[in-house]
Design a protein around this motif. Structure first.
Motif, PDB file in Angstrom:
ATOM      1  N   ALA A 156       0.862  -1.312   0.057  1.00  0.00           N
ATOM      2  CA  ALA A 156       0.014   0.092  -0.108  1.00  0.00           C
ATOM      3  C   ALA A 156       0.992   1.162   0.054  1.00  0.00           C
ATOM      4  CB  ALA A 156      -0.990  -0.068   1.066  1.00  0.00           C
ATOM      5  N   GLU A 157       1.869   1.327   0.912  1.00  0.00           N
ATOM      6  CA  GLU A 157       2.940   2.191   0.880  1.00  0.00           C
ATOM      7  C   GLU A 157       3.545   2.759  -0.461  1.00  0.00           C
ATOM      8  OE1 GLU A 157       6.602   3.958   3.364  1.00  0.00           O
ATOM      9  OE2 GLU A 157       5.755   2.088   3.924  1.00  0.00           O
ATOM     10  N   ILE A 210      -1.406   3.848  -1.870  1.00  0.00           N
ATOM     11  CA  ILE A 210      -2.975   3.403  -1.563  1.00  0.00           C
ATOM     12  C   ILE A 210      -3.026   3.339  -0.149  1.00  0.00           C
ATOM     13  CG2 ILE A 210      -3.746   2.967  -3.839  1.00  0.00           C
ATOM     14  CD1 ILE A 210      -3.366   0.169  -3.356  1.00  0.00           C
ATOM     15  N   SER A 211      -4.424   3.259   0.258  1.00  0.00           N
ATOM     16  CA  SER A 211      -4.553   2.508   1.839  1.00  0.00           C
ATOM     17  C   SER A 211      -4.371   1.367   1.840  1.00  0.00           C
ATOM     18  CB  SER A 211      -5.795   3.227   2.260  1.00  0.00           C
ATOM     19  OG  SER A 211      -6.966   2.351   1.656  1.00  0.00           O
ATOM     20  N   VAL A 212      -4.082   0.630   3.197  1.00  0.00           N
ATOM     21  CA  VAL A 212      -4.155  -0.768   3.105  1.00  0.00           C
ATOM     22  C   VAL A 212      -5.513  -1.239   3.097  1.00  0.00           C
ATOM     23  CG1 VAL A 212      -3.682  -2.524   4.924  1.00  0.00           C
ATOM     24  CG2 VAL A 212      -2.210  -0.488   5.031  1.00  0.00           C
ATOM     25  N   ARG A 213      -6.531  -0.583   3.494  1.00  0.00           N
ATOM     26  CA  ARG A 213      -7.834  -1.137   3.163  1.00  0.00           C
ATOM     27  C   ARG A 213      -8.188  -1.365   1.658  1.00  0.00           C
ATOM     28  NH1 ARG A 213     -13.459   1.835   5.276  1.00  0.00           N
ATOM     29  NH2 ARG A 213     -15.038   0.169   4.213  1.00  0.00           N
ATOM     30  N   THR A 214      -7.829  -0.354   0.855  1.00  0.00           N
ATOM     31  CA  THR A 214      -8.067  -0.527  -0.780  1.00  0.00           C
ATOM     32  C   THR A 214      -7.044  -1.413  -1.072  1.00  0.00           C
ATOM     33  OG1 THR A 214      -8.217   1.721  -1.001  1.00  0.00           O
ATOM     34  CG2 THR A 214      -7.637   0.943  -2.627  1.00  0.00           C
ATOM     35  N   CYS A 215      -5.758  -1.684  -0.766  1.00  0.00           N
ATOM     36  CA  CYS A 215      -4.795  -2.828  -1.077  1.00  0.00           C
ATOM     37  C   CYS A 215      -5.437  -4.145  -0.979  1.00  0.00           C
ATOM     38  CB  CYS A 215      -3.591  -2.453  -0.439  1.00  0.00           C
ATOM     39  SG  CYS A 215      -2.426  -3.806  -0.837  1.00  0.00           S
TER      40      CYS A 215
END
Length: 344
Positions: free
Chosen positions: A295-296, A300-305
């Motif tokens: 994600a980083e 993107i966000s971890v949730r989106t990932c």
């Protein structure tokens, strides 16, 4: 002939690679592509074509040579370039990690101990956001030619763009050109699009799936990079070798990147239903990265990932993380977009 021997032979007689053939080599290879093959004697004067595997013997008649398909040559070149860029990423990460470790030792040395031949520090540790900003303002004030920046993360907050706008406008007024690298995710921010529209041709922006840590480089003479994860420490680099290295890394990333005004090309041989971003995630999963790190790197966000990973698992019919890794490899998604075709 071994690869080492071929390299020596190519260097002695034809010091070039397949991306820049000699005039005679280009003529013979082009004729082979047009006709389907050429007599072996025509390649005697250009051993580079055999050394670089652009021509190979016809198994049915060893007196003739067959050309390697141009598409295969292109794919090989792009794959080598992607591997080279991956190595540059790793080297840059290692260099920044080492610099962060050494930053804490700076206070033990007298200023004269770190001074360059010209009397100024070639590497200076900047502690705290006010000092970092003051140093960058100073470098910006004397900048006359260009500013190169790498901006990791996702969509740029509008307040960050607004804060930097006066400095950017002043640079534009002085005729300074600016080039910025972002992740593809940054394309979706209206603040960035508005900023680029306002700055006009003074700023050119391109995007990649992922970019290294933040970099700001003024006139190829001074660079600023973070020295810790919170970005409360920074390094001001004025050593010519370090600055040249960072500028070279930037230029190679720039050639691979896509202009913001152009759509991100779909990768070749893509699995139906797998998006460009999901393919990028698949390649990073294949390398063994965890969700947060992926994600980083992609901004993107971890949730989106994790939502993308779930869709990828469903598309590939995987019921576990281990099975997903196997399915990714079988589907040929274990390489980043652009590694097996046109760069993305």
């Amino acid at each position: 002939m071994s690869g080492e021997a071929a390299a020596v032979r190519a260097h002695q007689g034809h010091p070039h690679g397949p991306e820049r053939l000699c005039e005679e080599g280009d003529r013979v290879y082009s004729r082979a592509v047009r006709r389907g093959r050429v007599p072996r004697r025509e390649a005697d004067a250009v051993p580079c074509l055999l050394d670089l595997a652009l021509l190979h013997p016809d198994p049915d008649d060893m007196d003739w040579l067959l050309p390697t398909a141009p598409q295969e040559v292109m794919t090989r070149l792009l794959r080598e370039l992607c591997q080279e860029m991956g190595e540059a990423h790793r080297r840059m990460g290692s260099a920044l990690s080492a610099a962060g470790r050494y930053a804490g030792l700076g206070g033990r040395l007298r200023p004269a101990d770190t001074a360059g031949a010209a009397g100024g520090a070639s590497i200076r540790v900047l502690d705290g956001l006010p000092r970092i900003q003051a140093a960058m303002d100073e470098a910006s004030a004397v900048c006359t030619t260009e500013v190169l920046t790498v901006q990791p993360g996702g969509i740029r907050p509008e307040h960050e763009l607004s804060e930097g706008l006066p400095r950017a406008m002043e640079l534009r007024r002085r005729g300074v050109r600016m080039r910025d690298l972002y992740t593809h995710v940054a394309r979706h921010g209206q603040g960035l699009l508005g900023y680029l529209d306002l700055m006009g041709d003074a700023v050119e922006a391109r995007t990649l799936d992922e970019v290294p840590e933040r970099l700001i480089l003024f006139d190829r003479s001074v660079a600023f990079v973070p020295a810790n994860s919170r970005r409360t420490l920074a390094l001001e680099l004025r050593h010519p070798a370090l600055v040249d290295y960072l500028a070279t890394v930037f230029e190679r990333l720039w050639r691979l990147a896509v202009p913001v005004g152009s759509p991100v090309p779909a990768p070749e041989n893509c699995v139906p239903g797998v998006s460009h971003r999901e393919r990028s995630i698949a390649a990073l999963l294949a390398e063994g990265h965890q969700d947060a790190a992926i994600a980083e790197r992609l901004g993107i966000s971890v949730r989106t990932c994790r939502a993308h990973i779930a869709r990828l698992s469903e598309r590939l019919g995987a019921t576990s993380r281990a099975q997903l890794g196997v399915r990714i490899a079988h589907a040929g998604l274990d390489r980043p977009p652009g590694a097996d075709g046109l760069p993305a």
